[in-house]
Design a protein around this motif. Structure first.
Motif, PDB file in Angstrom:
ATOM      1  N   ASP A 110      -5.153   9.814   8.582  1.00  0.00           N
ATOM      2  CA  ASP A 110      -5.866   8.549   8.753  1.00  0.00           C
ATOM      3  C   ASP A 110      -7.364   8.763   8.949  1.00  0.00           C
ATOM      4  O   ASP A 110      -8.133   7.795   8.944  1.00  0.00           O
ATOM      5  N   THR A 111      -7.803  10.009   9.140  1.00  0.00           N
ATOM      6  CA  THR A 111      -9.191  10.258   9.506  1.00  0.00           C
ATOM      7  C   THR A 111      -9.953  11.120   8.505  1.00  0.00           C
ATOM      8  O   THR A 111     -11.179  11.165   8.553  1.00  0.00           O
ATOM      9  N   ALA A 151      -4.259   8.269   4.024  1.00  0.00           N
ATOM     10  CA  ALA A 151      -3.265   7.663   4.910  1.00  0.00           C
ATOM     11  C   ALA A 151      -2.022   7.270   4.119  1.00  0.00           C
ATOM     12  O   ALA A 151      -2.057   7.156   2.893  1.00  0.00           O
ATOM     13  N   GLU A 152      -0.929   7.075   4.817  1.00  0.00           N
ATOM     14  CA  GLU A 152       0.297   6.638   4.153  1.00  0.00           C
ATOM     15  C   GLU A 152       0.160   5.170   3.745  1.00  0.00           C
ATOM     16  O   GLU A 152      -0.419   4.359   4.468  1.00  0.00           O
ATOM     17  N   TYR A 202      -9.921  -0.420   4.738  1.00  0.00           N
ATOM     18  CA  TYR A 202      -8.636  -0.259   4.060  1.00  0.00           C
ATOM     19  C   TYR A 202      -8.793  -0.143   2.553  1.00  0.00           C
ATOM     20  O   TYR A 202      -9.709  -0.700   1.953  1.00  0.00           O
ATOM     21  N   GLU A 203      -7.879   0.603   1.962  1.00  0.00           N
ATOM     22  CA  GLU A 203      -7.722   0.648   0.514  1.00  0.00           C
ATOM     23  C   GLU A 203      -6.491  -0.190   0.172  1.00  0.00           C
ATOM     24  O   GLU A 203      -5.454  -0.062   0.830  1.00  0.00           O
ATOM     25  N   ILE A 204      -6.630  -1.034  -0.844  1.00  0.00           N
ATOM     26  CA  ILE A 204      -5.555  -1.959  -1.194  1.00  0.00           C
ATOM     27  C   ILE A 204      -5.119  -1.724  -2.633  1.00  0.00           C
ATOM     28  O   ILE A 204      -5.961  -1.563  -3.520  1.00  0.00           O
ATOM     29  N   TYR A 250      -1.234  -1.303   1.386  1.00  0.00           N
ATOM     30  CA  TYR A 250      -2.544  -0.912   1.870  1.00  0.00           C
ATOM     31  C   TYR A 250      -2.430   0.337   2.730  1.00  0.00           C
ATOM     32  O   TYR A 250      -1.350   0.711   3.196  1.00  0.00           O
ATOM     33  N   ARG A 251      -3.565   0.968   2.900  1.00  0.00           N
ATOM     34  CA  ARG A 251      -3.642   2.118   3.804  1.00  0.00           C
ATOM     35  C   ARG A 251      -5.074   2.249   4.308  1.00  0.00           C
ATOM     36  O   ARG A 251      -6.011   1.743   3.691  1.00  0.00           O
ATOM     37  N   ILE A 252      -5.232   2.913   5.415  1.00  0.00           N
ATOM     38  CA  ILE A 252      -6.560   3.195   5.939  1.00  0.00           C
ATOM     39  C   ILE A 252      -7.286   4.081   4.946  1.00  0.00           C
ATOM     40  O   ILE A 252      -6.716   5.013   4.390  1.00  0.00           O
TER      41      ILE A 252
END
Length: 296
Positions: free
Chosen positions: A75-76, A109-110, A129-131, A212-214
Protein backbone atom coordinates in the motif's frame (compact mmCIF):
# COMPACT_ATOMS: atom_id res chain seq x y z
CA UNK A 1 55.02 5.57 -8.18
CA UNK A 2 52.62 3.31 -6.28
CA UNK A 3 49.82 1.38 -7.97
CA UNK A 4 47.27 -0.62 -6.00
CA UNK A 5 45.43 -3.71 -7.21
CA UNK A 6 42.99 -5.98 -5.44
CA UNK A 7 44.26 -9.44 -4.56
CA UNK A 8 42.26 -11.89 -2.48
CA UNK A 9 45.40 -13.86 -1.53
CA UNK A 10 47.89 -11.13 -0.56
CA UNK A 11 47.34 -8.93 2.50
CA UNK A 12 46.68 -5.25 1.98
CA UNK A 13 49.85 -3.07 1.85
CA UNK A 14 52.14 -5.86 0.61
CA UNK A 15 54.34 -5.05 -2.40
CA UNK A 16 53.56 -7.49 -5.20
CA UNK A 17 55.82 -6.19 -7.99
CA UNK A 18 58.48 -3.56 -8.56
CA UNK A 19 60.12 -1.97 -11.57
CA UNK A 20 63.04 -1.96 -12.10
CA UNK A 21 63.33 -5.45 -10.63
CA UNK A 22 65.57 -6.27 -7.67
CA UNK A 23 69.30 -6.28 -8.52
CA UNK A 24 68.93 -3.95 -11.49
CA UNK A 25 71.30 -1.03 -11.88
CA UNK A 26 69.57 2.32 -11.61
CA UNK A 27 70.54 5.95 -11.95
CA UNK A 28 70.69 8.29 -9.04
CA UNK A 29 67.28 9.80 -8.30
CA UNK A 30 65.65 7.39 -10.76
CA UNK A 31 62.05 6.76 -9.84
CA UNK A 32 60.77 3.28 -9.30
CA UNK A 33 57.29 1.84 -9.66
CA UNK A 34 55.71 -0.62 -7.26
CA UNK A 35 52.42 -2.53 -7.27
CA UNK A 36 50.86 -2.88 -3.84
CA UNK A 37 48.06 -5.22 -2.82
CA UNK A 38 44.85 -3.48 -1.82
CA UNK A 39 43.68 -6.71 -0.24
CA UNK A 40 40.38 -8.38 -0.97
CA UNK A 41 38.00 -6.46 -3.21
CA UNK A 42 34.83 -5.70 -1.31
CA UNK A 43 31.63 -3.84 -2.08
CA UNK A 44 29.11 -2.18 0.15
CA UNK A 45 25.53 -3.31 -0.37
CA UNK A 46 23.61 -0.34 -1.79
CA UNK A 47 20.36 1.00 -0.40
CA UNK A 48 17.69 -0.41 -2.71
CA UNK A 49 14.43 0.42 -0.97
CA UNK A 50 11.94 2.41 -3.08
CA UNK A 51 14.21 2.26 -6.16
CA UNK A 52 12.79 0.96 -9.48
CA UNK A 53 13.49 -2.74 -10.05
CA UNK A 54 15.58 -1.98 -13.15
CA UNK A 55 17.85 0.41 -11.24
CA UNK A 56 18.25 -2.07 -8.38
CA UNK A 57 19.25 -4.82 -10.83
CA UNK A 58 21.89 -2.56 -12.40
CA UNK A 59 23.42 -1.80 -9.01
CA UNK A 60 23.46 -5.47 -8.00
CA UNK A 61 24.91 -6.48 -11.37
CA UNK A 62 27.91 -4.23 -10.69
CA UNK A 63 28.54 -6.17 -7.48
CA UNK A 64 28.14 -9.51 -9.24
CA UNK A 65 25.61 -10.85 -6.75
CA UNK A 66 22.83 -13.26 -7.70
CA UNK A 67 19.38 -11.71 -7.48
CA UNK A 68 16.20 -13.53 -6.49
CA UNK A 69 13.01 -11.53 -7.06
CA UNK A 70 9.65 -11.93 -5.37
CA UNK A 71 6.57 -9.81 -6.00
CA UNK A 72 4.22 -8.71 -3.26
CA UNK A 73 1.40 -6.23 -2.71
CA UNK A 74 2.17 -2.95 -0.98
CA UNK A 75 0.00 0.00 0.00
CA UNK A 76 3.01 2.31 0.38
CA UNK A 77 5.50 1.45 -2.38
CA UNK A 78 4.83 2.23 -6.05
CA UNK A 79 4.40 -0.58 -8.54
CA UNK A 80 7.75 -1.94 -9.76
CA UNK A 81 9.75 -0.45 -6.87
CA UNK A 82 11.64 -2.26 -4.13
CA UNK A 83 9.80 -3.08 -0.89
CA UNK A 84 12.61 -4.90 0.94
CA UNK A 85 16.08 -6.42 0.53
CA UNK A 86 17.41 -9.46 2.39
CA UNK A 87 20.94 -8.02 2.80
CA UNK A 88 21.08 -4.81 4.79
CA UNK A 89 22.50 -1.66 3.14
CA UNK A 90 26.25 -1.06 3.73
CA UNK A 91 26.89 -4.77 4.38
CA UNK A 92 30.36 -5.74 3.07
CA UNK A 93 30.15 -8.03 0.03
CA UNK A 94 33.38 -9.81 -0.89
CA UNK A 95 34.18 -10.32 -4.55
CA UNK A 96 34.25 -13.89 -5.77
CA UNK A 97 32.12 -15.30 -2.95
CA UNK A 98 28.81 -16.59 -4.25
CA UNK A 99 25.95 -14.91 -2.49
CA UNK A 100 22.26 -14.34 -3.20
CA UNK A 101 20.05 -11.42 -2.34
CA UNK A 102 16.27 -11.54 -2.21
CA UNK A 103 14.49 -8.37 -3.23
CA UNK A 104 10.74 -7.90 -3.01
CA UNK A 105 9.13 -5.78 -5.70
CA UNK A 106 5.80 -4.02 -5.28
CA UNK A 107 2.79 -5.11 -7.32
CA UNK A 108 0.89 -2.18 -5.89
CA UNK A 109 -1.98 -2.49 -3.49
CA UNK A 110 -4.48 -5.31 -3.81
CA UNK A 111 -7.53 -4.60 -5.94
CA UNK A 112 -10.94 -4.51 -4.33
CA UNK A 113 -13.74 -6.74 -5.55
CA UNK A 114 -15.79 -5.45 -8.48
CA UNK A 115 -18.67 -3.20 -7.50
CA UNK A 116 -21.37 -1.29 -9.36
CA UNK A 117 -20.91 2.03 -7.54
CA UNK A 118 -17.70 3.43 -6.11
CA UNK A 119 -17.84 4.63 -2.50
CA UNK A 120 -17.95 8.41 -2.08
CA UNK A 121 -14.70 8.44 -0.12
CA UNK A 122 -12.98 6.99 -3.21
CA UNK A 123 -14.43 9.65 -5.53
CA UNK A 124 -13.49 12.35 -3.04
CA UNK A 125 -9.87 11.11 -2.87
CA UNK A 126 -8.99 10.36 -6.48
CA UNK A 127 -5.35 11.29 -5.92
CA UNK A 128 -5.10 8.39 -3.48
CA UNK A 129 -6.73 5.62 -5.52
CA UNK A 130 -6.35 3.88 -8.85
CA UNK A 131 -9.67 2.85 -10.39
CA UNK A 132 -10.31 0.20 -13.02
CA UNK A 133 -13.58 0.07 -14.95
CA UNK A 134 -14.93 -2.63 -17.23
CA UNK A 135 -18.25 -3.33 -18.93
CA UNK A 136 -20.39 -6.33 -18.12
CA UNK A 137 -23.29 -7.70 -20.14
CA UNK A 138 -26.46 -9.65 -19.49
CA UNK A 139 -28.90 -11.00 -22.08
CA UNK A 140 -32.50 -12.13 -22.29
CA UNK A 141 -34.54 -13.77 -25.05
CA UNK A 142 -38.19 -13.35 -25.98
CA UNK A 143 -39.26 -16.93 -25.38
CA UNK A 144 -42.55 -16.44 -27.26
CA UNK A 145 -40.56 -17.04 -30.42
CA UNK A 146 -39.50 -20.57 -29.50
CA UNK A 147 -42.04 -22.15 -31.85
CA UNK A 148 -40.00 -20.86 -34.78
CA UNK A 149 -36.96 -22.95 -33.83
CA UNK A 150 -36.17 -26.38 -35.21
CA UNK A 151 -35.68 -29.10 -32.63
CA UNK A 152 -31.87 -29.13 -32.89
CA UNK A 153 -31.82 -25.35 -32.62
CA UNK A 154 -34.02 -25.52 -29.53
CA UNK A 155 -31.63 -27.97 -27.85
CA UNK A 156 -28.68 -25.78 -28.64
CA UNK A 157 -30.52 -22.73 -27.37
CA UNK A 158 -30.98 -24.43 -23.99
CA UNK A 159 -27.35 -25.53 -23.83
CA UNK A 160 -26.08 -22.09 -24.77
CA UNK A 161 -28.33 -20.16 -22.43
CA UNK A 162 -27.55 -22.33 -19.43
CA UNK A 163 -23.96 -21.15 -19.73
CA UNK A 164 -24.36 -17.52 -20.81
CA UNK A 165 -27.88 -16.22 -20.21
CA UNK A 166 -29.22 -14.08 -17.38
CA UNK A 167 -25.83 -13.70 -15.71
CA UNK A 168 -23.48 -10.73 -15.85
CA UNK A 169 -20.35 -11.54 -17.80
CA UNK A 170 -17.60 -9.84 -19.80
CA UNK A 171 -18.78 -10.75 -23.31
CA UNK A 172 -21.27 -8.77 -25.35
CA UNK A 173 -23.81 -10.74 -27.36
CA UNK A 174 -22.14 -9.57 -30.58
CA UNK A 175 -18.76 -10.90 -29.49
CA UNK A 176 -20.37 -14.19 -28.43
CA UNK A 177 -22.07 -14.55 -31.79
CA UNK A 178 -18.88 -13.71 -33.63
CA UNK A 179 -17.05 -16.45 -31.76
CA UNK A 180 -19.90 -18.91 -31.40
CA UNK A 181 -17.90 -21.67 -33.11
CA UNK A 182 -15.67 -21.69 -30.03
CA UNK A 183 -18.60 -23.02 -28.02
CA UNK A 184 -20.53 -24.97 -30.64
CA UNK A 185 -18.32 -25.76 -33.60
CA UNK A 186 -21.24 -25.28 -36.05
CA UNK A 187 -21.02 -22.19 -38.18
CA UNK A 188 -24.74 -22.14 -38.99
CA UNK A 189 -25.46 -21.53 -35.31
CA UNK A 190 -23.82 -18.14 -35.66
CA UNK A 191 -26.58 -17.35 -38.15
CA UNK A 192 -29.24 -18.48 -35.67
CA UNK A 193 -28.07 -16.01 -33.05
CA UNK A 194 -27.58 -13.26 -35.61
CA UNK A 195 -31.17 -13.83 -36.72
CA UNK A 196 -32.36 -13.59 -33.12
CA UNK A 197 -30.40 -10.37 -32.63
CA UNK A 198 -31.54 -8.78 -35.92
CA UNK A 199 -35.21 -9.57 -35.20
CA UNK A 200 -35.20 -8.27 -31.66
CA UNK A 201 -35.46 -11.64 -29.94
CA UNK A 202 -32.36 -10.86 -27.89
CA UNK A 203 -32.06 -7.88 -25.58
CA UNK A 204 -28.80 -6.90 -23.93
CA UNK A 205 -28.18 -5.00 -20.71
CA UNK A 206 -24.86 -3.26 -20.07
CA UNK A 207 -23.38 -1.95 -16.85
CA UNK A 208 -20.06 -0.60 -15.64
CA UNK A 209 -18.35 -2.24 -12.70
CA UNK A 210 -15.34 -0.92 -10.85
CA UNK A 211 -12.55 -2.05 -8.62
CA UNK A 212 -10.02 0.18 -6.89
CA UNK A 213 -6.80 0.11 -4.95
CA UNK A 214 -4.53 2.54 -3.18
CA UNK A 215 -2.16 4.08 -5.69
CA UNK A 216 0.90 5.32 -3.79
CA UNK A 217 2.55 8.21 -5.58
CA UNK A 218 1.82 7.27 -9.20
CA UNK A 219 -1.57 8.92 -9.73
CA UNK A 220 -0.15 11.55 -12.09
CA UNK A 221 1.11 9.02 -14.66
CA UNK A 222 -0.73 8.88 -17.99
CA UNK A 223 -3.02 5.87 -18.39
CA UNK A 224 -2.73 3.37 -21.23
CA UNK A 225 -4.55 4.36 -24.42
CA UNK A 226 -8.20 3.31 -24.27
CA UNK A 227 -11.09 3.48 -26.73
CA UNK A 228 -13.50 4.72 -24.06
CA UNK A 229 -12.90 7.16 -21.23
CA UNK A 230 -14.25 5.51 -18.05
CA UNK A 231 -17.45 6.97 -16.64
CA UNK A 232 -15.82 8.01 -13.37
CA UNK A 233 -13.39 10.15 -15.41
CA UNK A 234 -16.22 11.66 -17.49
CA UNK A 235 -18.12 12.48 -14.31
CA UNK A 236 -15.07 14.16 -12.75
CA UNK A 237 -13.54 15.96 -15.75
CA UNK A 238 -12.43 18.90 -13.66
CA UNK A 239 -9.98 16.62 -11.83
CA UNK A 240 -8.39 15.05 -14.93
CA UNK A 241 -6.37 15.92 -18.03
CA UNK A 242 -7.50 13.94 -21.09
CA UNK A 243 -5.74 13.66 -24.46
CA UNK A 244 -6.73 11.77 -27.60
CA UNK A 245 -5.24 10.57 -30.87
CA UNK A 246 -6.28 8.74 -34.03
CA UNK A 247 -5.23 5.17 -34.73
CA UNK A 248 -5.52 3.14 -37.92
CA UNK A 249 -5.80 -0.46 -38.94
CA UNK A 250 -6.35 -2.17 -42.25
CA UNK A 251 -8.49 -5.09 -43.36
CA UNK A 252 -6.34 -6.94 -45.87
CA UNK A 253 -8.36 -8.84 -48.45
CA UNK A 254 -7.18 -12.26 -49.56
CA UNK A 255 -8.75 -14.91 -51.76
CA UNK A 256 -9.15 -18.29 -50.05
CA UNK A 257 -10.56 -21.64 -51.11
CA UNK A 258 -13.55 -22.88 -49.10
CA UNK A 259 -15.19 -26.17 -50.13
CA UNK A 260 -14.03 -25.71 -53.68
CA UNK A 261 -15.28 -22.12 -53.86
CA UNK A 262 -13.08 -19.04 -53.92
CA UNK A 263 -14.08 -16.51 -51.28
CA UNK A 264 -12.75 -13.23 -49.97
CA UNK A 265 -11.35 -13.16 -46.46
CA UNK A 266 -10.39 -9.96 -44.62
CA UNK A 267 -7.59 -10.14 -42.05
CA UNK A 268 -7.19 -7.12 -39.74
CA UNK A 269 -3.79 -5.64 -38.93
CA UNK A 270 -2.85 -4.33 -35.48
CA UNK A 271 -3.95 -0.80 -34.57
CA UNK A 272 -1.20 1.74 -35.29
CA UNK A 273 -0.59 5.48 -34.98
CA UNK A 274 0.69 5.54 -38.56
CA UNK A 275 -1.66 5.99 -41.53
CA UNK A 276 -0.58 4.32 -44.74
CA UNK A 277 -1.78 4.10 -48.32
CA UNK A 278 -4.52 1.55 -49.01
CA UNK A 279 -4.94 -0.82 -51.93
CA UNK A 280 -8.31 -0.84 -53.68
CA UNK A 281 -9.05 -4.28 -52.22
CA UNK A 282 -8.25 -3.32 -48.63
CA UNK A 283 -10.27 -1.34 -46.09
CA UNK A 284 -9.01 1.33 -43.70
CA UNK A 285 -10.57 1.61 -40.26
CA UNK A 286 -9.98 4.43 -37.77
CA UNK A 287 -10.62 4.90 -34.09
CA UNK A 288 -10.00 7.54 -31.46
CA UNK A 289 -8.18 6.47 -28.31
CA UNK A 290 -7.75 8.38 -25.07
CA UNK A 291 -5.22 8.67 -22.26
CA UNK A 292 -5.79 10.51 -18.98
CA UNK A 293 -4.22 11.41 -15.68
CA UNK A 294 -5.08 13.48 -12.65
CA UNK A 295 -4.25 17.17 -12.85
CA UNK A 296 -1.10 18.31 -11.05
Amino acid sequence: KVNEIYDNNIPSGTIIEQFPSAGSEIDKYQSIEVVVSAGEKVYLMPYLLYKPESEANELLDEIGIEVVVEYAHSDTVKIGHIISQSIEPNTIIEEGIKQDILIKVSEGAEWSNYMIDLPKYILNNLTTYEIYEKLQYSYSINKDNHYRLRQDDENYYKEFCEKWWNIWNDKSIKSLITNIAEYAGWEYKQNIFRYWLDHGWISESVRSVYMYRINPGSYNIWSDWKEVVPNYIVNNKEAFVIKDKQQYRYLIRKTVMDNGIYKWKYTPTEWSDIQRSVNDDDIEETRTVYSYRLKD
